[in-house]
Design an enzyme around this catalytic site. Structure first.
Site, short mmCIF file in Angstrom:
data_model
loop_
_atom_site.label_atom_id
_atom_site.label_comp_id
_atom_site.label_asym_id
_atom_site.label_seq_id
_atom_site.Cartn_x
_atom_site.Cartn_y
_atom_site.Cartn_z
N ILE A 94 0.87 -1.19 0.00
CA ILE A 94 0.00 0.00 0.00
C ILE A 94 0.90 1.23 0.00
O ILE A 94 1.71 1.41 0.91
CB ILE A 94 -0.90 0.00 1.26
CG1 ILE A 94 -1.71 -1.30 1.34
CG2 ILE A 94 -1.82 1.22 1.27
CD1 ILE A 94 -2.63 -1.54 0.17
N THR A 110 -4.92 -2.28 -10.35
CA THR A 110 -5.82 -3.33 -10.83
C THR A 110 -5.99 -4.35 -9.71
O THR A 110 -5.02 -4.70 -9.03
CB THR A 110 -5.28 -3.99 -12.12
OG1 THR A 110 -6.14 -5.06 -12.46
CG2 THR A 110 -3.86 -4.47 -12.00
N HIS A 111 -7.23 -4.75 -9.49
CA HIS A 111 -7.55 -5.64 -8.37
C HIS A 111 -8.37 -6.81 -8.89
O HIS A 111 -9.33 -6.60 -9.64
CB HIS A 111 -8.32 -4.87 -7.29
CG HIS A 111 -8.68 -5.70 -6.10
ND1 HIS A 111 -7.76 -6.08 -5.15
CD2 HIS A 111 -9.86 -6.26 -5.74
CE1 HIS A 111 -8.36 -6.82 -4.23
NE2 HIS A 111 -9.63 -6.95 -4.56
N ASP A 143 -6.67 5.86 -4.02
CA ASP A 143 -6.81 7.00 -3.08
C ASP A 143 -6.15 6.55 -1.77
O ASP A 143 -5.39 5.59 -1.75
CB ASP A 143 -8.28 7.39 -2.92
CG ASP A 143 -9.12 6.28 -2.28
OD1 ASP A 143 -10.35 6.45 -2.21
OD2 ASP A 143 -8.55 5.27 -1.84
C1 GRF Z 1 -3.09 -9.57 -10.63
O1 GRF Z 1 -4.26 -10.36 -10.73
C2 GRF Z 1 -3.34 -8.42 -9.70
O2 GRF Z 1 -4.65 -7.91 -9.77
C3 GRF Z 1 -3.14 -9.09 -8.37
O3 GRF Z 1 -2.05 -9.96 -8.53
C4 GRF Z 1 -1.98 -10.31 -9.91
C5 GRF Z 1 -0.63 -9.89 -10.40
O4 GRF Z 1 -0.38 -10.59 -11.56
N1 GRF Z 1 -2.87 -8.11 -7.34
P1 GRF Z 1 0.91 -10.22 -12.46
O5 GRF Z 1 2.07 -9.99 -11.50
O6 GRF Z 1 0.56 -9.00 -13.23
O7 GRF Z 1 1.09 -11.45 -13.32
#
Ligand code: GRF
Length: 207
Positions: A94, A110-111, A143
């Site tokens: 974080i 991206t989550h 954020d």
């Molecule tokens: C992705 O699904 C991301 O959302 C999550 O861990 C994965 C990372 O994958 N936090 P990579 O390292 O981009 O292959």
């Protein structure tokens, strides 16, 4: 746009961005990756950057006396490349107040779940354990919360009965297929056409 991408693992999201920029050309895509940062050494994400000839940096929490000092170091290392956008693609830390003060509103994360459901480190596992029938991925601005920033785009992925057999590994791979496409699309549109944020609403401009 100048992108700095932060990774912690395999870097397949980073690779998707590299491939899209390589295929379309930085001008047409609207962005190029100027550096890749990580919170640890020896990960495939850094090898992918090196193979692409992109500068890398590593900021490990344990190399700093306090979390704030790590945050300052990460901020300085990132700022050295003068990014227009910072993409957190599987970065498992974080970022702190210094980082957000410097890059706030320009950090995209991206989550692998449909926020606000299942935030945090185990989004895939938590959705599976909860018995969700549909999960997916979310691309959002960062954020000062954890996975709470304004949502830019989401993609849905069906949970299958057999996903229980492997603790979510197959499900996460299916999510990552959608996630990579979503991230490449969103980063390109933000870089080329711009966006505006109205409260919690992100409005991307159509090209
Ligand atoms: C992705 O699904 C991301 O959302 C999550 O861990 C994965 C990372 O994958 N936090 P990579 O390292 O981009 O292959």
């Amino acid at each position: 746009a100048r992108l700095v991408v932060l990774v912690s693992g395999s870097g397949t999201n980073l690779q998707a961005l590299l491939d899209a920029i390589d295929a379309e050309g930085p001008e047409a895509y609207g962005a190029r990756i100027v550096a890749v940062g990580a919170d640890r050494h020896g990960i495939e994400g850094l090898e992918r950057a090196e193979r692409a000839g992109i500068p890398t940096f590593v900021c490990r929490v344990r190399d700093h006396a306090t979390r704030d000092e790590w945050d300052e170091a990460l901020t300085e290392a990132t700022a050295a490349y003068e990014p227009d956008l910072v993409i957190s693609a599987g970065f498992m830390k974080i970022v702190g107040k210094e980082f957000l003060a410097r890059f706030g509103g320009r950090v995209v994360n991206t989550h692998p779940a449909l926020l606000p459901s299942f935030p945090g480190t185990h989004g895939v596992r938590d959705a599976l354990a909860y018995g969700a029938k549909v999960t997916g991925c979310t691309v959002h601005f960062v954020d000062d919360g954890v996975d709470t920033g304004p949502i830019i785009a989401q993609g849905a992925v069906e949970v299958l009965d057999e996903d229980d057999a492997d603790g979510g590994a197959a499900l996460h791979e299916r999510i990552k297929e959608v996630e990579r496409r979503l991230l490449v699309d969103v980063v390109g549109r933000i870089a080329r056409d711009g966006y505006r944020i109205e409260g919690r609403k992100v409005r991307l401009r159509d090209g």
